[in-house]
Scaffold this active site. Structure first.
Site, mmCIF file in Angstrom:
data_model
loop_
_atom_site.group_PDB
_atom_site.id
_atom_site.type_symbol
_atom_site.label_atom_id
_atom_site.label_comp_id
_atom_site.label_asym_id
_atom_site.label_seq_id
_atom_site.Cartn_x
_atom_site.Cartn_y
_atom_site.Cartn_z
ATOM 1 N N LYS A 54 0.846 -1.204 0.000
ATOM 2 C CA LYS A 54 0.000 0.000 0.000
ATOM 3 C C LYS A 54 0.881 1.254 0.000
ATOM 4 C CE LYS A 54 -3.884 -2.226 2.267
ATOM 5 N NZ LYS A 54 -4.490 -2.675 3.519
ATOM 6 N N GLN A 98 -4.916 -1.241 9.748
ATOM 7 C CA GLN A 98 -4.839 -2.582 9.174
ATOM 8 C C GLN A 98 -5.473 -3.614 10.117
ATOM 9 O OE1 GLN A 98 -3.493 -3.325 6.011
ATOM 10 N NE2 GLN A 98 -4.345 -5.340 6.397
ATOM 11 N N ASP A 121 -11.290 2.945 4.193
ATOM 12 C CA ASP A 121 -11.693 1.537 4.132
ATOM 13 C C ASP A 121 -13.215 1.408 4.088
ATOM 14 O OD1 ASP A 121 -9.844 -0.470 3.862
ATOM 15 O OD2 ASP A 121 -9.344 -0.603 5.993
#
Ligand code: NAD
Length: 297
Positions: A54, A98, A121
């Protein structure tokens, strides 16, 4: 006729190209540089790989990338303080924590502490509610990538029969919402669904997000249907070693389906591309600018 292979790798590269163009416009015309902060708690090897990838792709499209790597024993208080700092940091437009988090941390509470405008997200309860009610939201990256590929291949999805297998909050449920938003007739199947093969048989679109290697077989697929395989499963190879396979049995499904995404090289690359796209969208919105429609659901 063998199925058309939907090439997620090439598609993701084109999304990243578009993201890079928007990043340079934001920098040159609007004097703002989109920034993405990724927070990793602990040393989960798969998460470390994702975070590295990422960060690399974020920099490649011209955005600011920051990574916070915290010890597995980090307290909730310390993590919340970091998120609060990122929430108010004007150089940061996207925040990603994460998952999974170490067991002692309350995942829902942590995710809900992220500013919804920076929740790239799309897991914050506000964004879940906005998506569910058809309002402008941040959309979870994996289902957004699946939707983009489906729209690109089919054009309109209106009236199509779609079966999503798997009801997780990060893939299955938002995927079903997105397909409903595009006027599909949606069935959300899961581990307790009866007669799964029959349910799948009527689908024009099958999205498999189960986490069971090669579970969906060609006999279950309606001839000509489109199969989007979200699963990422590592299995033993016949001659030793391991390989990645999806939730669909590629060999049998691709001889019946009209189109199919491979694993690897299908949904996977689209997920990070959509994370970058969401960060650009967040940057436009936070700065009160008109956002590009091409990345939104
Ligand atoms: P999850 O474990 O949270 O959910 C799995 C779902 O599958 C559950 O809702 C369960 O009801 C359903 N299920 C389990 N067994 C079933 C069965 N026999 N029949 C029908 N349904 C069944 O998983 P998840 O996080 O949604 O991920 C699913 C898969 O997608 C995993 O392989 C994961 O690695 C992969 N994934 C890929 C990406 C990507 O970027 N490509 C992103 C997220 C997840």
């Amino acid at each position: 006729m063998p199925a058309h292979i939907i090439d997620g790798k090439t598609f993701a590269a084109s999304v990243r190209g578009k993201v890079a163009k928007h990043v340079s416009q934001l920098r040159e015309i609007h004097m703002t540089k989109p920034g993405l902060a990724v927070v990793l708690v602990g040393e989960d090897p798969a998460s470390q790989v994702y975070v590295r990838s990422k960060g690399k792709q974020t920099v490649e499209v011209g955005m600011k990338s920051i990574e916070h790597k915290l010890d597995a024993s980090t307290s909730e208080k310390v993590l919340l303080a970091l998120i609060e700092k990122l929430n108010t940091d004007t150089e940061i437009h996207g925040i990603l924590v994460q998952l999974p988090l170490p067991k002692h941390l309350d995942e829902d509470m942590i995710i809900n502490s992220i500013d919804p405008a920076k929740d790239v997200d799309g897991f914050h309860i506000s964004n879940v509610g906005l998506l569910g009610t058809g309002q402008k939201s941040m959309v979870p990256c994996t289902p957004l990538g699946c939707l983009m590929m489906l729209r690109d291949y089919h054009g309109s999805l209106s009236g199509m029969d779609a079966v999503v297998i798997g009801r997780s909050n990060i893939v299955g449920k938002p995927m079903a919402q997105l397909l409903l938003g595009d006027s599909c007739t949606v069935t959300l199947a899961h581990s307790r669904t009866k007669n799964l093969p029959e349910v799948i048989q009527r689908a024009d679109i099958v999205v498999a997000a189960v986490g069971r290697p090669q579970m969906v077989i060609g006999d279950w697929i309606k001839p000509g249907a489109t199969v989007i395989d979200v699963g990422i499963n590592r299995i033993e190879k016949a001659g030793g070693g391991t390989r990645l396979v999806g939730d669909a049995d590629f060999a049998s499904c691709s001889s019946v389906a009209g189109a199919i995404t491979p694993v690897p090289g299908g949904v996977g690359p689209m997920t990070i591309a959509c994370l970058l796209a969401n960060t650009v969208t967040a940057c436009y919105r936070i700065n009160g600018l008109e956002e590009p429609g091409e990345f939104t659901a």
